[in-house]
Design a protein around this motif. Sequence first.
Motif, PDB file in Angstrom:
ATOM      1  N   ALA A 217     -19.292  -5.308   3.952  1.00 25.58           N
ATOM      2  CA  ALA A 217     -18.411  -6.289   4.241  1.00 25.58           C
ATOM      3  C   ALA A 217     -19.240  -7.445   3.681  1.00 25.58           C
ATOM      4  N   GLN A 220     -18.893  -8.470  -0.088  1.00 23.15           N
ATOM      5  CA  GLN A 220     -17.807  -7.973  -0.722  1.00 23.15           C
ATOM      6  C   GLN A 220     -17.548 -10.309  -0.724  1.00 23.15           C
ATOM      7  N   ASP A 221     -18.380 -10.278   0.503  1.00 26.19           N
ATOM      8  CA  ASP A 221     -17.921 -11.861   0.915  1.00 26.19           C
ATOM      9  C   ASP A 221     -19.105 -13.226  -0.021  1.00 26.19           C
ATOM     10  N   LEU A 244     -11.855  -5.264  -6.901  1.00 27.33           N
ATOM     11  CA  LEU A 244     -11.208  -4.595  -6.358  1.00 27.33           C
ATOM     12  C   LEU A 244      -9.387  -5.022  -6.299  1.00 27.33           C
ATOM     13  N   THR A 285     -10.644  -2.853  -0.284  1.00 31.61           N
ATOM     14  CA  THR A 285     -11.678  -3.536   0.464  1.00 31.61           C
ATOM     15  C   THR A 285     -12.197  -3.218  -0.363  1.00 31.61           C
ATOM     16  N   GLU A 287     -14.616  -1.178   0.377  1.00 31.94           N
ATOM     17  CA  GLU A 287     -14.747   0.179   1.586  1.00 31.94           C
ATOM     18  C   GLU A 287     -14.256   0.829   0.741  1.00 31.94           C
ATOM     19  N   GLU A 288     -13.553   0.561   0.432  1.00 31.40           N
ATOM     20  CA  GLU A 288     -12.357   1.602   0.039  1.00 31.40           C
ATOM     21  C   GLU A 288     -12.461   1.919  -1.800  1.00 31.40           C
TER      22      GLU A 288
END
Lengths: 308, 769
Positions: A217, A220-221, A244, A285, A287-288
């Motif tokens: 996360a 990603q940010d 993404l 995300t 994560e996915e």
Amino acid sequence: MAQSAAAPHHARAASAEPEVVIETRNLSKVYRDFWGRQKVRALKALDLEVRQGEIFGLLGPNGSGKTTTLKIILGLLFPTSGEALVFGRSATEVTKNERIGYLPEESYLYKFLNAVDTLDFYGRLFNISAEERRRRSKELIEMVGLGWAQRRPLKEYSKGMTRRIGLAQALINDPDLLLLDEPTSGLDPIGTREMKDLILKLKAQGKTIVVCSHQLADVQDVCDRIAILYQGELKELGRVDSLLKVRDVTQVQMRGMSPAAQAEVRAVLAKHGGEMVSWDNPTMTLEELFLTIVNESQARPGKRVIKE
Amino acid sequence: MVVETQVPPFLSWLLSDSGDGQSALTTFLFTALVLFGLATMVAFLVAAFRYGPGRAFSSIVRGLGGGIVDFVRMSPRRILALSWLAFREAFRRQIWVGLVVFLVILMFAGWFLDPSSDDPARLYLGNVLNWTTLLMLVMALYLSSLSLPADIKNRTIYTIVTKPVRSSEIILGRIVGFTAACTVLLVIMAGASYVFVSRALAHRHVVVVDDIVPVKQNRQVVRYDGKTKLPYGHQHHFTVPANSFAPGIELSEDAAGHLTVQQVTAAARAADVKPGDILTAINGATVIGLDTAEEQLAGAPGSNIQLTLSRGGASHEAKVTREATEVFTDIEKGHRHRVVVRWVDGKLQADIGPAEGMLVARVPIYGLLRFRDRQGDPKDPSTWKIRQKGISVGKLFGYRSYIEGNTLAAAVWTFDDLKADQYPQGLPLDASIRVYRGQRGRVDQGITGSLTVVNPAKPTIRSREIIFTAKEFTLDRIQIPQQLTDSHGKPLALFGDASQPNLPSLVTPDGRVEVWVRCVEPAQYFGMARADLYVRGADASYTMNFVKAFFEIWLQIVLVTSLAVLFSSFLSGPVAVLLTVTTILMGFSCSFIANLANSVIYREELKVIELVRQGAAQRGLYLTPDQTFAKAHDLRKDNVDGFRVYDEARLKTALRLELDQVDVLDRVWGGGPLEAFYRLITQRNLMIDLEMNWAIRTMQFLDKGLMHVMQYLLHVLPDFRRFSDTDYLANGYNIQGARVGQHAAVTLAFALAAFIGGYFIFRHREMAA
């Protein structure tokens, strides 16, 4: 360096390609035991480029080779074959460190020193003059918010505080390239947020930043581009926003369409055998994506074709 | 103790040939070159094995080039920062504990050290020096060998090597920082030691009135004999000549010959003598000079004397009492005291001053020693060479040669470069002559010897024999006065007398003189070596000597620190400690290892020499090395048993190295490690020959190979025993500057080698592996 640093990261799209800061060519690392027998192939022919002014995320599960890559770039490890270049110089060269700041995974600092002494010591290693050292260490201690504990030896610091002084130490030379190994580990949500803001602020100052993390996360940010490593191989590389995007799904949401127009659209959809849900490219995300890549790699080991 | 090794001046040691075609500097450079070549080769082989020869070659070239850059471009600020860190680390790791231990030892040392021992100075100094050395070396070892491995293990090294820090700076920083920390400790220890020793040895004696006894001759008191009380395990005696008392005024003579009163005692002041007065007459007789005035002033205690003084041009008379005199006690336990004897209320009182001569730095000046045999013949009849040895009295310390008593046998020392102005009081000799008793006699009494001073240019000019007593293990002081007589009672001058140019002098104009020592008692023997009798030059400063001794300990610290840092650059902490300790222990036994290696390598050759010499000795012949070689060669040609296996080239080397001079019993018997182990498990005596078969031959061959390796190792081992000059200080000998210089240079060489080696290893080591 400082000039181009001011340019926003969107400048990437501009015609002039930013300078390559880190380049690895066919980088491989084999860990051997005492007798020279091969133990682990930690990296397999890695080709990477990190460009100036971007935040580059190096992701992967444990043992994927991301820390190995970072250590080779820092010169803490020597590649078995291939080479790593930093600022166009070999990674084993000491002088490249003048422009590098490194925040290790855990802050490996001398626990018997206090914050001021620590920063002063590392400042001296950069051959910075006494006056300059004093100024910078004061600034940095303020920036990481440790002013209240600057005279306490590091052994009394909490994990979060150790992280902060670790970051301050990495910034003592005002580096052009920052290598952050798990920058948010051990930080509370507020600390994590502050760290991310800080990373973005540093980027705004034109610094190139490589982040190595499994806190997806966070990555990603902040990251512009990421590379995903799995078992020593590069599995995915690209801009976070494009990576993404789920390209084979289109999401359409409409407003203010007349029933006739809607019927028309539906007809077009029906003609192509589709059903409209909403009109958009949804994102997933990180994560996915990460889990997809890991699963895919487990199903089909080997080099994955990367399209950028 | 006698100082046995001669030290050449520093520069000639460093730069000029020391006999084997090499100076210290060339030896160092050669060794460094060989080591460098070896290390490069090993590095190349390892790299070639890993990456193939092409890449290995290029990385070696790059490594060497980078190495030069890393040495040239070291930054003082970074080195200082790293040293400062090492210094802080040292104190964080509680090295002050060593200091506490030392101070505790000092606090309680007084209980265990016996001030009434023969030489308390040696005991006390030896003790503090040994403790300091031991503690400091352990501290240095502990600090420096564990630090780098700990940093690598804790990964704190990551934050260092990812800065623009050169490996050379890391290694040098450690060496400097730890040395600095140890230096702080050492300085404190040195200070504490100095105070402790001086305080522990400082003492004054008390003399009570009854202990000063007048001695009469012809009913006249000629002297007073005094003795001290016995609170420190010893007693001093002193003798006060009865006519040596003087009034309490101190005079000085100016250029015009006026005698001015400088200081006066209370009694003299009461008699109206004041500082500044000019003494014009004593008992009415006009004074001439300081010497005669002092003679005139001296007299019996309590007697009065009339002085004529001039003050501001006006003359006046003063009647003063002869009240005090100053003498020295005899030397006991290596020291004496100044005694001021005063006449107070009709009685003598003695004030004993502090101990003098306990803490000294003697400067011995050595001569050349030759021997005369019992017929007085200087030459050996079989070789026609000047005798360098006396006779052997069997298995004693082979270092000394002996002369028989009541014969013409003599030991002759030749001293040169003696200058008259350096010895105004005559020639002071220190002698420590060993005694070998052919008959028991009285064991607690010394053996009488005689000493003659001879002019080497004209041996007929010789002094009357000076009789002395030699006792085991004591250092006798023999003062040869300026005025002597020959055996006919005719006067002689030691250095020649300017006022009497016709007086024969014993020292030649170029400063040479011979000292002949003979043993007087029949069937007794004197044992002597070159260093056993020397001219004692002016004493050097004890404090400086103390500093020098601690400086040498400091050099050892530097050595241990550098070696430990070198080893810890590639080994884990405990292994680095072990290797450093091994190196130190091997360093301490360098001479043994050399002996062992020679005994194993030249085993057959030594046996051959032995056989040839034995054969010659049976016919009463002495063989030179060349003759020995030729004889062995002949016997080998004749295929004589025992001469078939030796190697002629090696025999030549063995003779050149004078291995035949090493006492048979000092050799290491039983072969190298493998053979010794074989003898151990098969319970075979070390001296007997093994029956030869292929297994034994292989074993001996391997042993020889091993010993060759050991011989090479010796070239790079620091000879720690030679580094320790603490004995010099403890025994009161001056540590020559050249010696300190040599040791400093050797230490520097080792530290430099360790630094460079440590750098290359550390630079090419993966920190994160």
